[in-house]
Motif scaffolding. Structure first.
Motif, PDB file in Angstrom:
ATOM      1  N   ILE A  67       0.871  -1.195  -0.019  1.00  0.00           N
ATOM      2  CA  ILE A  67       0.083   0.078  -0.032  1.00  0.00           C
ATOM      3  C   ILE A  67       0.834   1.226  -0.041  1.00  0.00           C
ATOM      4  CG2 ILE A  67      -1.451   1.359   1.199  1.00  0.00           C
ATOM      5  CD1 ILE A  67      -2.923  -1.421   2.030  1.00  0.00           C
ATOM      6  N   GLU A  68       1.893   1.255   0.666  1.00  0.00           N
ATOM      7  CA  GLU A  68       2.620   2.355   0.687  1.00  0.00           C
ATOM      8  C   GLU A  68       3.589   2.562  -0.664  1.00  0.00           C
ATOM      9  OE1 GLU A  68       5.659   1.579   3.821  1.00  0.00           O
ATOM     10  OE2 GLU A  68       4.243   1.641   5.308  1.00  0.00           O
ATOM     11  N   LYS A  69       3.867   1.484  -1.558  1.00  0.00           N
ATOM     12  CA  LYS A  69       4.505   1.445  -2.566  1.00  0.00           C
ATOM     13  C   LYS A  69       3.585   1.847  -3.827  1.00  0.00           C
ATOM     14  CE  LYS A  69       8.248  -0.621  -5.225  1.00  0.00           C
ATOM     15  NZ  LYS A  69       9.320  -1.775  -5.290  1.00  0.00           N
ATOM     16  N   TRP A  70       2.296   1.209  -4.070  1.00  0.00           N
ATOM     17  CA  TRP A  70       1.374   1.317  -5.050  1.00  0.00           C
ATOM     18  C   TRP A  70       0.167   2.113  -4.492  1.00  0.00           C
ATOM     19  CZ3 TRP A  70       4.519  -3.141  -4.442  1.00  0.00           C
ATOM     20  CH2 TRP A  70       5.450  -3.196  -5.553  1.00  0.00           C
ATOM     21  N   PRO A  71      -0.573   2.842  -5.414  1.00  0.00           N
ATOM     22  CA  PRO A  71      -1.785   3.405  -4.826  1.00  0.00           C
ATOM     23  C   PRO A  71      -2.693   2.411  -5.006  1.00  0.00           C
ATOM     24  CG  PRO A  71      -1.377   3.903  -7.191  1.00  0.00           C
ATOM     25  CD  PRO A  71      -0.077   3.082  -6.744  1.00  0.00           C
ATOM     26  N   LEU A  72      -3.001   1.519  -3.979  1.00  0.00           N
ATOM     27  CA  LEU A  72      -3.961   0.258  -4.032  1.00  0.00           C
ATOM     28  C   LEU A  72      -5.529   0.624  -3.448  1.00  0.00           C
ATOM     29  CD1 LEU A  72      -1.424  -2.356  -3.212  1.00  0.00           C
ATOM     30  CD2 LEU A  72      -2.328  -1.543  -5.595  1.00  0.00           C
ATOM     31  N   LYS A  73      -6.325   0.117  -3.647  1.00  0.00           N
ATOM     32  CA  LYS A  73      -7.586   0.412  -3.061  1.00  0.00           C
ATOM     33  C   LYS A  73      -7.956  -0.833  -1.895  1.00  0.00           C
ATOM     34  CE  LYS A  73      -8.884   3.606  -5.574  1.00  0.00           C
ATOM     35  NZ  LYS A  73      -8.697   4.913  -5.066  1.00  0.00           N
ATOM     36  N   LYS A  74      -7.463  -2.042  -2.357  1.00  0.00           N
ATOM     37  CA  LYS A  74      -7.680  -3.032  -1.629  1.00  0.00           C
ATOM     38  C   LYS A  74      -6.516  -4.185  -1.994  1.00  0.00           C
ATOM     39  CE  LYS A  74     -12.616  -3.028  -1.062  1.00  0.00           C
ATOM     40  NZ  LYS A  74     -13.858  -3.746  -1.325  1.00  0.00           N
ATOM     41  N   VAL A  75      -6.171  -4.847  -0.575  1.00  0.00           N
ATOM     42  CA  VAL A  75      -4.977  -5.863  -0.840  1.00  0.00           C
ATOM     43  C   VAL A  75      -5.531  -7.220  -0.044  1.00  0.00           C
ATOM     44  CG1 VAL A  75      -2.664  -6.733   0.088  1.00  0.00           C
ATOM     45  CG2 VAL A  75      -3.335  -4.404  -0.864  1.00  0.00           C
ATOM     46  N   LEU A  76      -5.354  -8.443  -0.557  1.00  0.00           N
ATOM     47  CA  LEU A  76      -5.673  -9.570  -0.155  1.00  0.00           C
ATOM     48  C   LEU A  76      -4.740 -10.593  -0.038  1.00  0.00           C
ATOM     49  CD1 LEU A  76      -9.102 -11.433  -0.089  1.00  0.00           C
ATOM     50  CD2 LEU A  76      -7.334 -12.572  -1.313  1.00  0.00           C
ATOM     51  N   ILE A  77      -4.498 -11.182   1.024  1.00  0.00           N
ATOM     52  CA  ILE A  77      -3.653 -12.374   1.366  1.00  0.00           C
ATOM     53  C   ILE A  77      -4.281 -13.383   1.835  1.00  0.00           C
ATOM     54  CG2 ILE A  77      -1.338 -12.917   1.868  1.00  0.00           C
ATOM     55  CD1 ILE A  77      -0.243 -10.085   2.000  1.00  0.00           C
ATOM     56  N   VAL A  78      -4.457 -14.462   1.465  1.00  0.00           N
ATOM     57  CA  VAL A  78      -5.021 -15.768   2.201  1.00  0.00           C
ATOM     58  C   VAL A  78      -4.246 -16.959   1.811  1.00  0.00           C
ATOM     59  CG1 VAL A  78      -7.149 -17.078   2.298  1.00  0.00           C
ATOM     60  CG2 VAL A  78      -7.329 -14.686   1.557  1.00  0.00           C
ATOM     61  N   HIS A  79      -4.024 -17.570   2.651  1.00  0.00           N
ATOM     62  CA  HIS A  79      -3.204 -19.095   2.766  1.00  0.00           C
ATOM     63  C   HIS A  79      -3.842 -20.077   3.390  1.00  0.00           C
ATOM     64  CE1 HIS A  79       0.083 -21.547   1.916  1.00  0.00           C
ATOM     65  NE2 HIS A  79       0.927 -20.714   1.486  1.00  0.00           N
ATOM     66  N   ALA A  80      -3.922 -21.373   2.793  1.00  0.00           N
ATOM     67  CA  ALA A  80      -4.561 -22.104   3.312  1.00  0.00           C
ATOM     68  C   ALA A  80      -3.576 -23.236   4.119  1.00  0.00           C
ATOM     69  CB  ALA A  80      -5.193 -23.164   2.271  1.00  0.00           C
ATOM     70  N   HIS A  99      -5.241   1.555 -11.591  1.00  0.00           N
ATOM     71  CA  HIS A  99      -4.877   1.017 -12.879  1.00  0.00           C
ATOM     72  C   HIS A  99      -4.239  -0.243 -13.067  1.00  0.00           C
ATOM     73  CE1 HIS A  99      -5.391   5.380 -14.292  1.00  0.00           C
ATOM     74  NE2 HIS A  99      -4.935   5.724 -13.056  1.00  0.00           N
ATOM     75  N   ARG A 100      -4.155  -1.100 -13.816  1.00  0.00           N
ATOM     76  CA  ARG A 100      -3.882  -2.292 -14.013  1.00  0.00           C
ATOM     77  C   ARG A 100      -2.207  -2.662 -13.527  1.00  0.00           C
ATOM     78  NH1 ARG A 100      -4.389  -1.267 -19.477  1.00  0.00           N
ATOM     79  NH2 ARG A 100      -2.620  -1.426 -20.648  1.00  0.00           N
ATOM     80  N   GLN A 101      -1.431  -1.636 -13.974  1.00  0.00           N
ATOM     81  CA  GLN A 101       0.101  -1.909 -13.836  1.00  0.00           C
ATOM     82  C   GLN A 101       0.238  -2.098 -12.440  1.00  0.00           C
ATOM     83  OE1 GLN A 101       2.671   0.283 -16.414  1.00  0.00           O
ATOM     84  NE2 GLN A 101       4.321  -0.029 -14.854  1.00  0.00           N
ATOM     85  N   ASP A 102      -0.345  -1.098 -11.602  1.00  0.00           N
ATOM     86  CA  ASP A 102      -0.308  -1.061 -10.056  1.00  0.00           C
ATOM     87  C   ASP A 102      -0.772  -2.407  -9.545  1.00  0.00           C
ATOM     88  OD1 ASP A 102       0.907   1.478 -10.074  1.00  0.00           O
ATOM     89  OD2 ASP A 102      -0.993   2.607  -9.967  1.00  0.00           O
ATOM     90  N   ALA A 103      -1.745  -2.732 -10.116  1.00  0.00           N
ATOM     91  CA  ALA A 103      -2.270  -4.014  -9.587  1.00  0.00           C
ATOM     92  C   ALA A 103      -1.432  -5.226  -9.858  1.00  0.00           C
ATOM     93  CB  ALA A 103      -3.745  -4.206 -10.017  1.00  0.00           C
ATOM     94  N   PHE A 104      -0.931  -5.334 -11.089  1.00  0.00           N
ATOM     95  CA  PHE A 104      -0.047  -6.334 -11.676  1.00  0.00           C
ATOM     96  C   PHE A 104       1.322  -6.310 -10.690  1.00  0.00           C
ATOM     97  CE2 PHE A 104      -2.051  -6.443 -15.966  1.00  0.00           C
ATOM     98  CZ  PHE A 104      -2.576  -7.707 -15.795  1.00  0.00           C
ATOM     99  N   GLU A 105       2.038  -5.305 -10.625  1.00  0.00           N
ATOM    100  CA  GLU A 105       3.147  -5.030  -9.766  1.00  0.00           C
ATOM    101  C   GLU A 105       3.084  -5.610  -8.417  1.00  0.00           C
ATOM    102  OE1 GLU A 105       4.796  -1.339 -10.704  1.00  0.00           O
ATOM    103  OE2 GLU A 105       5.126  -1.690 -13.047  1.00  0.00           O
ATOM    104  N   SER A 106       1.992  -5.031  -7.882  1.00  0.00           N
ATOM    105  CA  SER A 106       1.915  -5.150  -6.285  1.00  0.00           C
ATOM    106  C   SER A 106       1.676  -6.636  -6.007  1.00  0.00           C
ATOM    107  CB  SER A 106       0.870  -4.221  -5.977  1.00  0.00           C
ATOM    108  OG  SER A 106      -0.309  -4.297  -6.367  1.00  0.00           O
ATOM    109  N   CYS A 107       0.972  -7.329  -6.967  1.00  0.00           N
ATOM    110  CA  CYS A 107       0.610  -8.596  -6.822  1.00  0.00           C
ATOM    111  C   CYS A 107       1.710  -9.496  -6.839  1.00  0.00           C
ATOM    112  CB  CYS A 107      -0.603  -9.059  -7.833  1.00  0.00           C
ATOM    113  SG  CYS A 107      -1.440 -10.519  -7.234  1.00  0.00           S
ATOM    114  N   ARG A 108       2.596  -9.325  -7.739  1.00  0.00           N
ATOM    115  CA  ARG A 108       3.885 -10.315  -7.932  1.00  0.00           C
ATOM    116  C   ARG A 108       4.699  -9.938  -6.725  1.00  0.00           C
ATOM    117  NH1 ARG A 108       6.677 -12.258 -12.482  1.00  0.00           N
ATOM    118  NH2 ARG A 108       8.525 -13.224 -11.436  1.00  0.00           N
TER     119      ARG A 108
END
Length: 137
Positions: A67-80, A99-108
């Protein structure tokens, strides 16, 4: 804005519903699932264990870094955790942003860093042996 948890079973519909936001034009979702092979052998199933308090704490830290690095609306991390069969989702990382680029980069960033820093361990069951992998952090 941040959704982090360890679960017995991942429900993908809940993941997508959480990530939706009227200001988000891009939702990126990584789903890690159990594959049927590793190390040139057939995998029968996997088992995941975690040091749960520390895993949750580290997952939250990762979400805040994103969130600090990219302008994200939401972040989800779930592990089984527990035993998982071939094809079952075991980890879901999701981000939404304007924007998609922020979503792609942050997810990676999130999945790559999670694999290196969060205390979750995987045991692979083969026909002839079982092996613990991801013996870090």
């Amino acid at each position: 804005m941040i959704h982090v948890k360890l679960v017995e079973k991942i429900i993908l519909e809940e993941v997508y519903t959480y990530l939706q936001d009227p200001e988000a034009g891009g939702i990126d979702l990584f789903i890690g699932s159990v594959r049927n092979h590793a190390l040139g052998k057939n995998v029968l199933k996997l088992k995941f264990e975690a040091y749960e308090p520390m895993a949750i704490s580290e997952m939250k830290k990762l979400a805040h870094k994103a969130i600090e690095k990219w302008p994200l609306k939401k972040v989800l991390i779930v592990h089984a955790l527990g035993e998982k069969q071939i094809g079952e989702p075991v980890v879901v990382i999701g981000t939404s942003s304007a924007h998609r680029q922020d979503a792609f980069e942050s997810c990676r960033f999130l999945i790559d860093t999670l694999k290196m820093t969060v205390p979750i361990w995987k045991k692979e069951y083969f026909t002839d042996q079982t092996v613990w992998v991801n013996a870090h952090p």
